[in-house]
Write an enzyme that holds these catalytic residues in place. Structure first.
Site: not given
Length: 194
Positions: A79, A116
């Site tokens: 992004r 994560e």
């Protein structure tokens, strides 16, 4: 021409355009969707104007050494690629992408970062940043700060001077900015925990 006093109004327009999606990409997550900004040419221009106002104020170009300003905008995959090149163009700076391992041709520097669910790798092409160039790292959201920290390490490996990290949103409760070794600017207020 806009000045810093216009920033709160621009931020309000941008914040109102975001969409939230519950339980994406997994249950318990409230996902902040920035894509509506890029679906509207007006909002996209507003985003660039707001970021440029901050950066020109925080890092004004000078006519004497160290010349200040920003020489290179580094955008993180993926992004950061949405607005990094346009922002670089507005600032009169170069754009350098940070990509996941194996996506860039030629010789690259590489650094690991924690995600994560494990470890991933970021790369930047050798020579993309020249020693002493003033660098701004941009991405859409700062959460845990792991990927932004890795990008900053790549900048340092190539001899760049990291002047600031710039994000559209910050998830404050994850305290990601505490990992970063340069000033952090977030354009919009992020969500609260829960």
């Amino acid at each position: 021409m806009a000045d810093e006093s216009d920033l709160p109004h621009l931020q309000s327009l941008l914040r109102a355009s975001l969409r939230q999606h519950r339980d994406f990409p997994k249950p318990g997550i409230l996902f902040e969707d920035i894509l509506p900004i890029f679906a509207s040419p007006t909002l996209h221009a507003t985003l660039l104007q707001a970021l440029e106002l901050h950066i020109q104020s925080a890092h004004p170009p000078t006519l004497t050494p160290p010349f200040a300003g920003v020489d290179v905008v580094v955008g993180l995959e993926a992004r950061g690629f949405l607005f990094g090149p346009s922002l670089a163009l507005k600032l009169g700076a170069g754009f350098v992408p940070v990509r996941k391992s194996g996506k860039l041709p030629g010789e690259c520097v590489k650094v690991a970062y924690e995600k994560e669910y494990g470890t991933d790798w970021f790369e930047m092409q050798v020579g993309a940043i020249k020693p002493g160039q003033r660098v701004l790292v941009v991405d859409d959201i700062i959460a845990t700060g792991g990927s932004a920290k890795a990008a900053g390490e790549l900048v340092g490996m190539l001899g760049g001077v990291l002047v600031e990290y710039v994000f559209i949103l910050e998830l404050d409760f994850l305290k990601g900015r505490e990992k970063l070794g340069a000033p952090v600017y977030t354009l919009l207020k992020g969500q609260e925990e829960g």
